[in-house]
Motif scaffolding. Structure first.
Motif, PDB file in Angstrom:
ATOM      1  N   SER A   1      27.865  41.922  37.163  1.00 41.11           N
ATOM      2  CA  SER A   1      26.816  41.854  36.151  1.00 41.11           C
ATOM      3  C   SER A   1      25.540  42.512  36.657  1.00 41.11           C
ATOM      4  O   SER A   1      24.853  43.228  35.914  1.00 41.11           O
ATOM      5  CB  SER A   1      26.547  40.402  35.757  1.00 41.11           C
ATOM      6  OG  SER A   1      26.100  39.651  36.866  1.00 41.11           O
TER       7      SER A   1
ATOM      8  N   SER B   1      28.234  37.473  31.773  1.00 39.69           N
ATOM      9  CA  SER B   1      28.980  37.753  33.006  1.00 39.69           C
ATOM     10  C   SER B   1      28.461  36.894  34.154  1.00 39.69           C
ATOM     11  O   SER B   1      29.245  36.319  34.918  1.00 39.69           O
ATOM     12  CB  SER B   1      28.853  39.235  33.372  1.00 39.69           C
ATOM     13  OG  SER B   1      29.549  40.048  32.464  1.00 39.69           O
TER      14      SER B   1
ATOM     15  N   THR C   1      36.340  41.406  34.389  1.00 43.41           N
ATOM     16  CA  THR C   1      34.906  41.171  34.294  1.00 43.41           C
ATOM     17  C   THR C   1      34.346  41.825  33.034  1.00 43.41           C
ATOM     18  O   THR C   1      33.506  41.229  32.341  1.00 43.41           O
ATOM     19  CB  THR C   1      34.189  41.729  35.542  1.00 43.41           C
ATOM     20  OG1 THR C   1      34.730  41.094  36.706  1.00 43.41           O
ATOM     21  CG2 THR C   1      32.701  41.468  35.486  1.00 43.41           C
TER      22      THR C   1
ATOM     23  N   TRP D   1      29.491  33.130  33.441  1.00 36.39           N
ATOM     24  CA  TRP D   1      30.898  32.843  33.725  1.00 36.39           C
ATOM     25  C   TRP D   1      31.198  32.956  35.212  1.00 36.39           C
ATOM     26  O   TRP D   1      32.043  32.209  35.736  1.00 36.39           O
ATOM     27  CB  TRP D   1      31.806  33.767  32.919  1.00 36.39           C
ATOM     28  CG  TRP D   1      31.702  33.562  31.442  1.00 36.39           C
ATOM     29  CD1 TRP D   1      31.363  34.492  30.500  1.00 36.39           C
ATOM     30  CD2 TRP D   1      31.916  32.335  30.724  1.00 36.39           C
ATOM     31  NE1 TRP D   1      31.350  33.923  29.245  1.00 36.39           N
ATOM     32  CE2 TRP D   1      31.685  32.614  29.358  1.00 36.39           C
ATOM     33  CE3 TRP D   1      32.281  31.042  31.106  1.00 36.39           C
ATOM     34  CZ2 TRP D   1      31.794  31.639  28.361  1.00 36.39           C
ATOM     35  CZ3 TRP D   1      32.395  30.066  30.119  1.00 36.39           C
ATOM     36  CH2 TRP D   1      32.156  30.362  28.771  1.00 36.39           C
ATOM     37  N   GLY D   2      30.510  33.877  35.887  1.00 40.98           N
ATOM     38  CA  GLY D   2      30.648  33.949  37.339  1.00 40.98           C
ATOM     39  C   GLY D   2      30.239  32.645  37.993  1.00 40.98           C
ATOM     40  O   GLY D   2      30.936  32.119  38.870  1.00 40.98           O
TER      41      GLY D   2
ATOM     42  N   HIS E   1      32.496  40.080  29.836  1.00 44.15           N
ATOM     43  CA  HIS E   1      31.256  40.627  29.290  1.00 44.15           C
ATOM     44  C   HIS E   1      31.381  40.766  27.772  1.00 44.15           C
ATOM     45  O   HIS E   1      30.501  40.301  27.014  1.00 44.15           O
ATOM     46  CB  HIS E   1      30.985  41.991  29.939  1.00 44.15           C
ATOM     47  CG  HIS E   1      29.804  42.720  29.395  1.00 44.15           C
ATOM     48  ND1 HIS E   1      28.633  42.888  30.107  1.00 44.15           N
ATOM     49  CD2 HIS E   1      29.588  43.354  28.205  1.00 44.15           C
ATOM     50  CE1 HIS E   1      27.763  43.567  29.383  1.00 44.15           C
ATOM     51  NE2 HIS E   1      28.330  43.871  28.220  1.00 44.15           N
TER      52      HIS E   1
ATOM     53  N   ASN F   1      32.441  38.571  39.092  1.00 43.77           N
ATOM     54  CA  ASN F   1      31.624  38.569  37.879  1.00 43.77           C
ATOM     55  C   ASN F   1      30.138  38.580  38.202  1.00 43.77           C
ATOM     56  O   ASN F   1      29.367  39.305  37.581  1.00 43.77           O
ATOM     57  CB  ASN F   1      31.956  37.348  37.026  1.00 43.77           C
ATOM     58  CG  ASN F   1      33.015  37.633  35.996  1.00 43.77           C
ATOM     59  OD1 ASN F   1      32.732  38.025  34.877  1.00 43.77           O
ATOM     60  ND2 ASN F   1      34.264  37.456  36.390  1.00 43.77           N
TER      61      ASN F   1
END
Length: 214
Positions: A176, A95, A45, A98-99, A49, A172
């Protein structure tokens, strides 16, 4: 027309399974948050980032001089040029982004395969610009991990690729939010992205305010 609050037939079986999986993974992550078991996933993760900072730098015509991920779950991306006020928020927001992408990709086997392949390629690319051995080891380790999961998916009855992608996506998304809370609310880290952004934008908002906004 009155609203139907009974929610009958609102979800199909696969949708229920997806929501239950997200809930279960969330609980598992929160329970194991401070254990060594989650460390590799926390580091991946942190990698995403820092990769988001690097991507924002390249998209704004800057140059990425190096990326580091540290064993203490910290990281740094060394950049030159680019639009700094777009590069700074790209880490936290990246983050989350993408999560979301990984969570959505996990809903279908084909998109889960594509997500795993793209993640492996990204790790391979970053391997050559990594500035420390923690990141290099993380890249190599996760490439091998994804390859093993892929082979299990294709050659055996252990079909867990979609769940691995979903787990990384949920991780993720949670990390974040936690990262902003840990860096800006529970304690003040003056080198955080939000604090630097507050200095760059010359506005009344401090780092905490920008963290909450993000």
């Amino acid at each position: 027309m009155t609203a139907n609050w009974e929610l009958k037939n609102c979800c199909k079986n696969d949708q229920v399974a997806f929501l239950v999986s997200v809930g279960v993974f969330t609980v598992i992550i929160l329970v194991l948050w401070r254990t060594i078991l989650l460390t590799p996933f926390k580091l991946i993760t942190v990698f995403l980032h820092e990769a988001s900072h690097a991507l924002a730098c390249k998209l704004t015509c800057g140059h990425v001089e190096g990326i580091e991920v540290h064993a203490n779950e910290g990281g740094v991306t060394q950049t030159r040029g680019g639009i700094y006020w777009l590069i700074l928020p790209a880490g936290y927001l990246g983050s989350s982004f993408w999560g979301m992408v990984l969570i959505l990709a996990s809903t279908n086997l084909l998109t889960a395969r594509i997500a795993a392949g793209c993640l492996a390629v990204a790790l391979l690319i970053v391997l050559f610009v990594a500035k420390n051995w923690t990141l290099r080891g993380l890249c190599i380790g996760f490439i091998i991990f994804l390859a093993v999961i892929w082979l299990l998916q294709e050659l055996t009855k252990i079909h867990i690729l979609r769940y691995i992608i979903l787990f990384i996506g949920v991780m993720n998304s949670l990390f974040s939010v936690y990262d902003i809370y840990d860096d800006l609310i529970s304690r003040r880290v003056h080198s955080s992205d939000a604090e630097k952004f507050a200095e760059v934008c010359h506005c009344p908002c401090n780092g905490v305010a920008w963290g909450v906004i993000w």
